[in-house]
Design a protein around this motif. Sequence first.
Motif, PDB file in Angstrom:
ATOM      1  N   UNK A 193       0.843  -1.303   0.072  1.00  0.00           N
ATOM      2  CA  UNK A 193       0.011  -0.021   0.159  1.00  0.00           C
ATOM      3  C   UNK A 193       0.836   1.125   0.122  1.00  0.00           C
ATOM      4  N   UNK A 194       1.825   1.172   0.711  1.00  0.00           N
ATOM      5  CA  UNK A 194       2.907   2.455   0.987  1.00  0.00           C
ATOM      6  C   UNK A 194       3.718   2.383  -0.543  1.00  0.00           C
ATOM      7  N   UNK A 195       3.742   1.452  -1.185  1.00  0.00           N
ATOM      8  CA  UNK A 195       4.567   1.834  -2.297  1.00  0.00           C
ATOM      9  C   UNK A 195       4.292   3.034  -3.282  1.00  0.00           C
ATOM     10  N   UNK A 196       2.852   3.139  -3.543  1.00  0.00           N
ATOM     11  CA  UNK A 196       2.558   4.591  -4.491  1.00  0.00           C
ATOM     12  C   UNK A 196       2.878   5.874  -3.532  1.00  0.00           C
ATOM     13  N   UNK A 197       2.882   5.464  -2.197  1.00  0.00           N
ATOM     14  CA  UNK A 197       3.104   6.960  -1.423  1.00  0.00           C
ATOM     15  C   UNK A 197       4.595   7.273  -1.619  1.00  0.00           C
ATOM     16  N   UNK A 198       5.471   6.271  -1.688  1.00  0.00           N
ATOM     17  CA  UNK A 198       6.797   6.545  -1.637  1.00  0.00           C
ATOM     18  C   UNK A 198       7.112   7.150  -3.058  1.00  0.00           C
ATOM     19  N   UNK A 199       6.414   6.730  -3.998  1.00  0.00           N
ATOM     20  CA  UNK A 199       6.703   7.340  -5.358  1.00  0.00           C
ATOM     21  C   UNK A 199       6.197   8.601  -5.490  1.00  0.00           C
ATOM     22  N   UNK A 200       4.752   9.004  -5.098  1.00  0.00           N
ATOM     23  CA  UNK A 200       4.141  10.251  -5.527  1.00  0.00           C
ATOM     24  C   UNK A 200       4.135  11.120  -4.191  1.00  0.00           C
ATOM     25  N   UNK A 201       4.506  10.903  -3.234  1.00  0.00           N
ATOM     26  CA  UNK A 201       4.791  11.743  -1.856  1.00  0.00           C
ATOM     27  C   UNK A 201       6.153  11.421  -1.102  1.00  0.00           C
TER      28      UNK A 201
ATOM     29  N   UNK B 216       6.918  12.623   2.425  1.00  0.00           N
ATOM     30  CA  UNK B 216       6.152  11.979   3.701  1.00  0.00           C
ATOM     31  C   UNK B 216       7.403  11.252   4.799  1.00  0.00           C
ATOM     32  N   UNK B 217       7.198  11.415   5.966  1.00  0.00           N
ATOM     33  CA  UNK B 217       8.218  10.532   6.652  1.00  0.00           C
ATOM     34  C   UNK B 217       7.505   9.197   6.844  1.00  0.00           C
ATOM     35  N   UNK B 218       8.411   8.469   7.513  1.00  0.00           N
ATOM     36  CA  UNK B 218       7.882   7.003   7.721  1.00  0.00           C
ATOM     37  C   UNK B 218       6.659   7.032   8.433  1.00  0.00           C
ATOM     38  N   UNK B 219       6.423   7.758   9.427  1.00  0.00           N
ATOM     39  CA  UNK B 219       5.423   7.691  10.174  1.00  0.00           C
ATOM     40  C   UNK B 219       4.238   8.477   9.538  1.00  0.00           C
ATOM     41  N   UNK B 220       4.370   9.301   8.875  1.00  0.00           N
ATOM     42  CA  UNK B 220       3.108   9.853   8.111  1.00  0.00           C
ATOM     43  C   UNK B 220       2.690   8.737   7.003  1.00  0.00           C
TER      44      UNK B 220
END
Length: 540
Positions: A379-387, A390-394
């Motif tokens: 789930x977090x893969x897209x966040x790592x690419x597009x955002x 964001x910190x790890x906690x966010x």
Amino acid sequence: MTTPLLSIRDLTIRFGANDATKNLSFDVAPGETVALVGESGSGKSVTALSVLKLLPPSAQFSGQILFKGQDLITASPAELRAVRGNDISMIFQEPMSSLNPVHTVERQIGEVLAIHRGMRTTAARARTIELLDAVGIPDPASRLGAYPHQLSGGQRQRVMIAMALANEPDLLIADEPTTALDVTVQAQILSLLKSLQQSMGMAMLFITHDLGIVQKIADRVCVMTKGEIVETGPVAPLFANPQHAYTRHLLAAEPRGTPPASDPSAPSIVDVADLKVWFPIKRGLFRRTVGHIKAVDGIDLSIRRGETLGVVGESGSGKSTLGYALLRLIPSDGRIVVLGNEVQGRSWKAMRPLRADMQIVFQDPFGSLSPRLSVDRIIGEGLAVHMPRLTAAQRDERVVKALGEVGLPPEARFRYPHEFSGGQRQRIAIARALVLEPKFVVLDEPTSALDVSIQAQVVDLLRDIQQSHGLTYMFISHDLKVVRALANQLIVMRNGKIVEHGPANDIFLAPRSDYTKALMAAAFDVAEIGTTSLDPPVAP
């Protein structure tokens, strides 16, 4: 009374400390069709696989599986080889996984004939053509050199049936043989199985979670849950007056309700004009292009903000190809405007900023999630690419929020896909799409592989999420009952073209084209299912 062909007595199958089945007992008489029904995890497929001892070595058996009086549990490997494929054959659930992708149709059916009948090439080829013709493959001689990926879903399933029937078995085990097929092809497969059963006089053990199919094909039904049979009897009395609460639950479990009302004055967020996706047909030594498969051929459509556009049609009609083209996942020609952005002709790098607003949920919850990644990484893969800021906690906070929206607990993020049921995996796939807070989501057959009760849950979930986030959906499906519960607008596709387009309720109540009428009859009218003359699409 007729001596049972198959008699299962007190069958318990254990994997480690877990019982997959518990003290099962039922019979299948010669020429009879018995259906095993229940939700995923109830033990249906384990029971079917146990008949031929196709379970892994870790499976522990107790009880008896008697076929013509012989106990298959204690049978030697040589005795089992004599039974498998000759006396008992099996149609598996997913033909694309069951057929060898690097072997032709002729080789795969011919292998069965060579091993069990000792047929040589010429005789095996003649018999293969005969079998393909019997299962309704058009121009069977021309399909001998085809590979599985060159056939439609319905054709692949017909090839599996031809392989299973090659040696004229006494018992056919059919494990969810129509789950992933569209309604008209499903009707054809059921009609085909019934006619072949009558002509060959074979018995059938039919595994399914769809009670509607059971009504059409079975003589008796055994309802399973948690590895146990909770109710059994002739189909008509059991359906008319179910005694067990679980049976009543299954009968009542289908997608219901109506889609959220859309605003007719809302702006359009997707506009498509003259969209084409043509795949070249290459032949000859130099692989020259001799024609094209017109998967999508001149489509015009628009989708307003907050509404759901349902896309229906048979396998091969171009539904999924249309969705992939809108998201620029495959090349296409024509005009595509999404959220005011002309996406046609953009490079992959130029498309990246738009990807967060354009998401997709794929059909297969098994294949679309990486088995090597935990849920939080999926789930977090897209966040790592597009955002990336964001910190790890966010990022973790957003993952937990997305899981909560699809009804999964926060601790689920530390587990892997294989630890979840099919319905839970599809919820994870939906969470992966939602975590980026998109505005437009393509849902490509997201409920086709799920039990009817899980389908109903996912449909309710999608409706709730749409209302809370103001999402716009393109919902692609061959299941018209699910589409009716979700879609505001509807397009009906055939051979890459739109044959009908308009408000979904109007089309469901009064379809105009003969093709749409045939789809509706196959989906909703029990009396007419199996009578449609529509042929499955033929791949080149």
